[in-house]
Write a protein that holds these residues in place. Structure first.
Motif, short mmCIF file in Angstrom:
data_model
loop_
_atom_site.label_atom_id
_atom_site.label_comp_id
_atom_site.label_asym_id
_atom_site.label_seq_id
_atom_site.Cartn_x
_atom_site.Cartn_y
_atom_site.Cartn_z
N GLY A 87 0.81 -1.22 0.00
CA GLY A 87 0.00 0.00 0.00
C GLY A 87 0.84 1.26 0.00
N PHE A 88 1.89 1.28 0.81
CA PHE A 88 2.75 2.47 0.84
C PHE A 88 3.52 2.62 -0.48
CE2 PHE A 88 2.44 2.30 5.57
CZ PHE A 88 2.00 3.61 5.75
N ALA A 89 3.93 1.50 -1.07
CA ALA A 89 4.63 1.56 -2.36
C ALA A 89 3.74 2.18 -3.42
CB ALA A 89 5.09 0.17 -2.79
N THR A 90 2.48 1.75 -3.49
CA THR A 90 1.56 2.29 -4.48
C THR A 90 1.17 3.73 -4.14
OG1 THR A 90 -0.32 1.29 -3.31
CG2 THR A 90 0.63 0.04 -5.13
N ALA A 91 1.08 4.05 -2.85
CA ALA A 91 0.71 5.41 -2.46
C ALA A 91 1.78 6.41 -2.90
CB ALA A 91 0.53 5.49 -0.94
N PHE A 92 3.04 6.09 -2.64
CA PHE A 92 4.12 7.00 -3.04
C PHE A 92 4.26 7.07 -4.56
CE2 PHE A 92 5.86 6.06 1.34
CZ PHE A 92 5.62 7.33 1.83
N TYR A 93 4.03 5.93 -5.22
CA TYR A 93 4.03 5.96 -6.69
C TYR A 93 2.93 6.87 -7.21
CZ TYR A 93 2.19 4.55 -11.22
OH TYR A 93 1.66 4.57 -12.49
N SER A 94 1.75 6.76 -6.61
CA SER A 94 0.61 7.55 -7.09
C SER A 94 0.85 9.04 -6.92
CB SER A 94 -0.68 7.12 -6.37
OG SER A 94 -0.66 7.53 -5.00
N VAL B 258 10.90 17.92 -8.28
CA VAL B 258 11.54 17.71 -6.98
C VAL B 258 10.68 16.85 -6.05
CG1 VAL B 258 12.48 18.84 -4.94
CG2 VAL B 258 12.81 19.87 -7.20
N PHE B 259 9.44 17.25 -5.85
CA PHE B 259 8.55 16.51 -4.95
C PHE B 259 8.27 15.09 -5.48
CE2 PHE B 259 4.99 15.50 -2.28
CZ PHE B 259 5.18 16.24 -1.11
N PRO B 260 7.96 14.91 -6.77
CA PRO B 260 7.75 13.55 -7.29
C PRO B 260 8.99 12.67 -7.19
CG PRO B 260 6.81 15.16 -8.79
CD PRO B 260 7.61 15.92 -7.77
N LEU B 261 10.17 13.26 -7.37
CA LEU B 261 11.41 12.49 -7.25
C LEU B 261 11.55 11.90 -5.85
CD1 LEU B 261 14.18 11.53 -8.27
CD2 LEU B 261 15.10 13.77 -7.64
N ALA B 262 11.25 12.71 -4.84
CA ALA B 262 11.36 12.24 -3.45
C ALA B 262 10.40 11.09 -3.18
CB ALA B 262 11.09 13.40 -2.50
N THR B 263 9.16 11.20 -3.67
CA THR B 263 8.18 10.13 -3.41
C THR B 263 8.49 8.88 -4.24
OG1 THR B 263 6.68 11.15 -5.04
CG2 THR B 263 6.36 11.71 -2.71
N ALA B 264 9.09 9.05 -5.41
CA ALA B 264 9.49 7.88 -6.21
C ALA B 264 10.57 7.08 -5.50
CB ALA B 264 9.98 8.33 -7.59
N ILE B 265 11.47 7.77 -4.83
CA ILE B 265 12.51 7.08 -4.04
C ILE B 265 11.86 6.25 -2.94
CG2 ILE B 265 14.44 7.44 -2.45
CD1 ILE B 265 15.16 9.93 -4.07
N PHE C 287 -0.19 19.12 0.13
CA PHE C 287 0.96 19.66 0.85
C PHE C 287 1.97 20.26 -0.11
CE2 PHE C 287 5.09 18.85 3.13
CZ PHE C 287 4.91 19.83 4.10
N ALA C 288 2.14 19.60 -1.27
CA ALA C 288 3.07 20.13 -2.29
C ALA C 288 2.61 21.49 -2.78
CB ALA C 288 3.19 19.14 -3.45
N PHE C 289 1.31 21.65 -3.05
CA PHE C 289 0.78 22.95 -3.49
C PHE C 289 0.89 23.98 -2.37
CE2 PHE C 289 -1.20 20.47 -6.90
CZ PHE C 289 -1.05 21.34 -7.97
N PHE C 290 0.72 23.53 -1.14
CA PHE C 290 0.87 24.44 0.01
C PHE C 290 2.31 24.95 0.10
CE2 PHE C 290 2.05 24.99 4.49
CZ PHE C 290 1.13 25.96 4.87
N LEU C 291 3.27 24.05 -0.07
CA LEU C 291 4.68 24.43 -0.01
C LEU C 291 5.05 25.40 -1.12
CD1 LEU C 291 6.44 21.04 0.87
CD2 LEU C 291 5.95 22.96 2.39
N VAL C 292 4.46 25.20 -2.30
CA VAL C 292 4.74 26.08 -3.43
C VAL C 292 4.35 27.52 -3.10
CG1 VAL C 292 3.82 26.70 -5.70
CG2 VAL C 292 4.76 24.43 -5.33
#
Length: 449
Positions: A238-245, A413-420, A382-387
């Motif tokens: 579930g966490f793997a798919t969540a971060f991928y999504s 930047v944000f997608p790269l972190a979640t892909a890792i 959260f990503a839009f909030f940080l922007v």
């Protein structure tokens, strides 16, 4: 082994079979509305309607909370439904027209710009549309392991339905900027909604549920919830798919921002690059489909996620349309691998759950999968909030002093972190979900062992 053989034999003999194509075409219908909403809600709300990035992040946060509160009840009620149509079909038939009307409502804003009720209106229809999409996808996904118990048929069916999903993405993502520029979002929502309605009903009425799978022993909500919560592999998957999504969603939603504010190109380039990426994804699905016949779905999932990660890393150095197209296409190829393998891993987890608990809980399992996938709303918000906090990018009329850097943060930047994080989580999924074990079981069945 004997129990596994008897169970598989019963699945083969019970009820009418469903043709893989008839089931798979439903993915076309379920994908079009939500792709339109998820990909273009941000650019529509922030850049056109004029609500702020912070307001949009609040909408995403609230919708995620609503989904979390409802999702297991939806799955539990689906598992307990008993009609002459089956468990899943009534939910699909009733929810589809409601989804269409809700999607149209979102893009038919009755207020003028600057009205204080705009954010509330958009939030209500966004939450309603995603909730109905959840019901539809939960029940549609629950049919997959039940209708197609054999791994070879699953691979074939999943390849078909993912192909239909990509076809829907070509229409609802790649073509949308061109169409909306001429006709507007409301007309597009009506056209896509009617098309989705027809496709989902066509698929639903062609799916023949196996009535001997209807639950004879009632399982309480607490019991079913507890069974799922104790599954370690479900959490890691579930966490793997969540971060991928999260990576996938931001890749799609932020592409228009990146092209407009970082590369300073028009909307037609957005359509062009989406078309190229999706074309690569279609070709990649054929490649990954062949690979899946020889390697476990889990290993395919890991490799596909690694390719996505590498693509985002390369995008850090993209500063023109050509490099953007090349690196995004690499991500598209990785996405194809994840699309082909992810649902197979999920179906195998449901199989393991049945072997362990001897209860049909596809709806509850699918609820968990959808829950982990949909918590991405919190992180995307959260990503839009940080922007807005870091780059002061508030809206299309107030993009701040560095909109190009804001767009790059959202898109790369944000997608790269979640892909890792997604790739790391795949290595915590137990290897006992290797699909070759199921292929071997089918071989024993055919040989009468």
């Amino acid at each position: 082994m004997q129990k596994r053989r008897d169970h598989s034999s019963a699945e083969r003999l019970g009820g009418r079979t469903t043709h893989p194509l008839r089931y798979a075409v439903g993915m076309f219908g379920t994908s079009i509305p939500i792709n339109l909403l998820r990909t273009y809600a941000a650019i529509y709300c922030i850049d056109q309607v004029g609500i702020t990035s912070k307001q949009f992040s609040i909408i995403l946060f609230v919708y995620t909370i609503v989904d979390v509160l409802n999702i297991f009840w939806f799955g539990y009620l689906s598992d307990r439904t008993q009609t002459r149509w089956g468990r899943r079909k009534p939910w699909l038939v009733v929810s589809t027209p409601l989804l269409v009307f809700s999607l149209i409502g979102f893009f038919s804003l009755p207020f003028s710009e600057g009205n204080v009720w705009i954010g509330v209106y958009l939030g209500i229809f966004y939450i309603l549309t995603t909730a109905l999409d959840l019901i539809i996808n939960l029940n549609y996904g629950s049919l997959f392991p039940e209708l197609f118990p054999e791994i070879k048929t699953r691979i074939k069916t999943n390849l078909l339905r993912q192909a239909f999903q990509v076809a829907a993405m070509v229409i609802s993502i790649a073509l949308t900027p061109v169409i909306t520029e001429r006709f507007g979002y409301l007309s597009v929502a009506v056209i896509y909604g009617v098309l989705a309605w027809f496709m989902i009903w066509f698929s639903a009425f062609g799916c023949h549920e196996r009535f001997h799978h209807q639950p004879k022993v009632k399982v309480t909500f607490t019991e079913s919830f507890s069974m799922v919560m104790r599954e370690k592999n479900l959490w890691t998957y579930g966490f793997a798919t969540a971060f991928y999504s999260i990576s996938f969603a931001l890749f799609m939603q932020s592409m228009p921002f990146f092209i407009k504010y970082a590369l300073h190109l028009d909307a037609t380039r957005t359509s062009l690059i989406f078309f190229v990426v999706l074309l690569v994804t279609v070709v990649g699905m054929g490649v990954w489909g062949r690979i899946s016949c020889f390697f476990s779905a889990l290993n395919v999932l890991r490799v596909g996620t690694a390719i996505i990660l590498f693509g985002f890393f390369l995008l850090l150095f993209s500063n023109d349309f050509l490099t953007l197209t090349l690196f995004s296409s690499l991500i598209g190829f990785g996405i194809a691998g994840v699309m082909i393998s992810s649902d197979l891993v999920g179906a195998l987890l449901i199989d393991r759950g049945y072997e362990k608990h001897k209860k049909r809980l596809e709806g509850v399992y699918s609820s968990f999968f959808n829950l982990m996938y949909r918590v991405n709303g919190i992180f995307i918000g959260f990503a839009f909030f940080l922007v807005e906090q870091f780059y002061h990018f508030s809206s299309g009329t107030s993009p701040g002093d560095a909109p190009d850097q804001a767009a790059k943060f959202l898109f790369v930047v944000f997608p790269l972190a979640t892909a890792i994080l997604s790739l790391l989580m795949t290595f915590f999924i137990s290897n006992d979900n290797d699909n070759t074990q199921y292929v071997a079981n089918e071989t024993h069945l055919k040989e009468g062992e």
